[in-house]
Design an enzyme around this catalytic site. Structure first.
Site, mmCIF file in Angstrom:
data_model
loop_
_atom_site.group_PDB
_atom_site.id
_atom_site.type_symbol
_atom_site.label_atom_id
_atom_site.label_comp_id
_atom_site.label_asym_id
_atom_site.label_seq_id
_atom_site.Cartn_x
_atom_site.Cartn_y
_atom_site.Cartn_z
ATOM 1 N N ARG A 26 25.319 -44.787 33.362
ATOM 2 C CA ARG A 26 24.174 -45.581 33.765
ATOM 3 C C ARG A 26 24.666 -46.648 34.727
ATOM 4 N NH1 ARG A 26 26.726 -49.510 32.649
ATOM 5 N NH2 ARG A 26 24.879 -50.733 33.073
ATOM 6 N N ASN A 28 15.537 -55.054 38.151
ATOM 7 C CA ASN A 28 16.760 -55.058 37.349
ATOM 8 C C ASN A 28 16.371 -54.958 35.886
ATOM 9 O OD1 ASN A 28 19.688 -55.210 37.417
ATOM 10 N ND2 ASN A 28 19.478 -57.193 36.400
ATOM 11 N N ASP A 60 18.861 -52.571 40.413
ATOM 12 C CA ASP A 60 18.659 -51.128 40.528
ATOM 13 C C ASP A 60 17.900 -50.773 41.783
ATOM 14 O OD1 ASP A 60 18.790 -51.996 37.533
ATOM 15 O OD2 ASP A 60 19.509 -49.920 37.638
ATOM 16 N N ALA A 62 23.042 -48.319 38.587
ATOM 17 C CA ALA A 62 22.528 -47.678 39.807
ATOM 18 C C ALA A 62 23.604 -46.943 40.604
ATOM 19 C CB ALA A 62 21.813 -48.735 40.659
ATOM 20 N N ARG A 72 15.698 -40.396 36.240
ATOM 21 C CA ARG A 72 15.407 -41.816 36.012
ATOM 22 C C ARG A 72 14.777 -42.362 37.299
ATOM 23 N NH1 ARG A 72 19.805 -45.570 33.421
ATOM 24 N NH2 ARG A 72 17.925 -46.700 32.741
HETATM 25 C C1 LIG Z 1 25.215 -52.188 39.265
HETATM 26 S S1 LIG Z 1 23.708 -51.553 38.785
HETATM 27 C C2 LIG Z 1 23.608 -52.193 37.192
HETATM 28 C C3 LIG Z 1 22.204 -52.233 36.677
HETATM 29 O O1 LIG Z 1 21.851 -51.002 36.029
HETATM 30 C C4 LIG Z 1 21.471 -51.304 34.708
HETATM 31 O O2 LIG Z 1 20.430 -50.484 34.235
HETATM 32 P P1 LIG Z 1 20.799 -49.226 33.248
HETATM 33 O O3 LIG Z 1 21.902 -49.681 32.333
HETATM 34 O O4 LIG Z 1 19.478 -48.967 32.541
HETATM 35 O O5 LIG Z 1 21.207 -48.102 34.173
HETATM 36 C C5 LIG Z 1 21.025 -52.744 34.760
HETATM 37 O O6 LIG Z 1 19.743 -52.886 35.341
HETATM 38 C C6 LIG Z 1 22.095 -53.308 35.638
HETATM 39 O O7 LIG Z 1 21.841 -54.550 36.224
#
Ligand SMILES: CSC[C@H]1O[C@H](OP(=O)(O)O)[C@H](O)[C@@H]1O
Length: 366
Positions: free
Chosen positions: A53, A253, A243, A55, A90
């Protein structure tokens, strides 16, 4: 970055030259499990289930997913199917669309029998590009932390971050954490307030784990405590990841970011968003148009952790039958953001600010 003293990245090409290795982030920090992706379905599941996970990492995983798909069916129809299938895993992180469009543009002009090798080559290049891009974000963000350190007479620079925008969200370095790592490595006294980040606790499980591994002083806090520390002057700077940033500078985000930005605005704490160029969505003009992922209500109703018997599991925190909602992201308007830290430098959170760093980008050329 290092895991247990050993250099690691979040995704890699296995020694067989075609399967793809990842770290299963759904069981960190309690167990370190490395998984092997062998099909496009494996890559899609890894993205959807959040084994990977963040971005940038979602984008690179999708790129390798296309390469895995091309081994099975490199026809035009096979390429279309892979891009569509991976793209629907996603909705919020624009890096997924960006990476898939890059692979399609790279592969479509090629002969079918050349596509698999080209896909692996391109995915590898996107991964290496992410490493250098995130390292550069750190170089640029280091200046902010160093400037604050210059006024603190040796006392720690206190940085608050939300969710995990660390090296585990990228291929290496991270976005929000890259300036922190570089400041720490440069000998600057830095401390990090780590938002646990309900419901999936990426802050507690991933960011705190990363900082512990790297030896960066930090304190895990409840999401609701950030404003309190800002009010007391215990936060010098907020740096979060994102994101998707739209052309006008609005930011999507992890859920809860908007509330931190409101508290920062109210208390005069600088609020920065760290991002690579691949997270800017030039085609979407404003944040209200960003698709916000809604995930399973179970993620709100349960908390995952290490159980008494040492297994990783979850416990129900509400009565059976409790209904829940689980928006995974929120939108922070540009007016609440002090600036963007990118690989090209730091700019105001505005259309003009982004164009100053990316003059080649116009809505037509997006
Ligand atoms: C460097 S992008 C990180 C960003 O992604 C996370 O979301 P997820 O864990 O659901 O993929 C989160 O929003 C972070 O700030």
């Amino acid at each position: 970055m290092k895991l247990d003293g050993v250099s690691s990245r979040t995704i890699w090409l296995d020694s067989d030259g075609w399967s793809v290795g990842i770290i299963d982030q759904t069981v960190l920090p309690h167990t370190l499990v490395r998984l092997t992706l062998k099909t496009v379905e494996d890559a899609a599941h890894a993205i959807k289930s959040m084994q990977v996970r963040g971005a940038p990492l979602i984008g690179v995983t999708a790129a390798y997913g296309v390469a895995l798909a091309m081994r099975a069916d490199a026809s035009d129809a096979g390429l279309d199917r892979a891009v569509r299938f991976l793209g629907e895993q996603r909705p919020t992180a624009v890096n997924l669309r960006w990476a898939l469009e890059d692979l399609r543009a790279t592969l479509a002009p090629l002969a079918v029998d050349a596509r698999a090798a080209a896909a692996y080559d391109r995915a590898g290049k996107l991964a290496e590009d992410d490493v250098e891009t995130c390292r550069q974000i750190g170089v640029n963000g280091l200046r902010l932390i160093a400037d604050i350190a210059g006024k603190k007479g040796g006392r720690p620079v206190n940085v608050l971050t939300h969710c995990n925008a660390g090296w585990l969200a990228c291929v290496d370095w991270g976005t929000a954490t890259s300036p922190i790592y570089q400041a720490h490595d440069a000998g600057i006294n830095v401390h990090v307030w780590v938002d646990e980040t309900r419901p999936r606790n990426q802050g507690a499980a991933l960011t705190a784990f990363e900082l512990l591994q790297h030896g960066v002083p930090h304190s895990l806090i409840a999401d609701n405590a950030g404003g309190h520390f800002m009010q007391r002057g215990d936060v010098d700077l907020v740096i979060v990841g994102t994101d998707r940033v739209t052309a006008n500078g609005d930011v999507a985000n992890k859920i809860g970011t908007y509330l931190k930005a409101l508290a920062a605005k109210d208390t005069g704490v600088p609020f920065y968003v760290a991002l690579p160029y691949s997270t800017i969505d030039w085609r979407t003009d404003r944040g209200a148009d960003i698709p916000i992922e809604e995930r399973s209500e179970d993620e709100v109703l349960r908390v995952q952790g290490k159980l008494a018997n040492g297994d990783v599991g979850s416990v129900l925190i509400a009565a059976d039958g409790t209904p829940a909602r689980n928006p995974a992201f929120d939108m922070t308007p540009a007016r609440l953001v002090t600036g963007f830290i990118t690989e090209r430098g730091i700019c105001p959170a505005s259309r003009e600010g982004l164009k100053s760093l990316y003059p080649e980008k116009t809505s037509a050329a997006a």
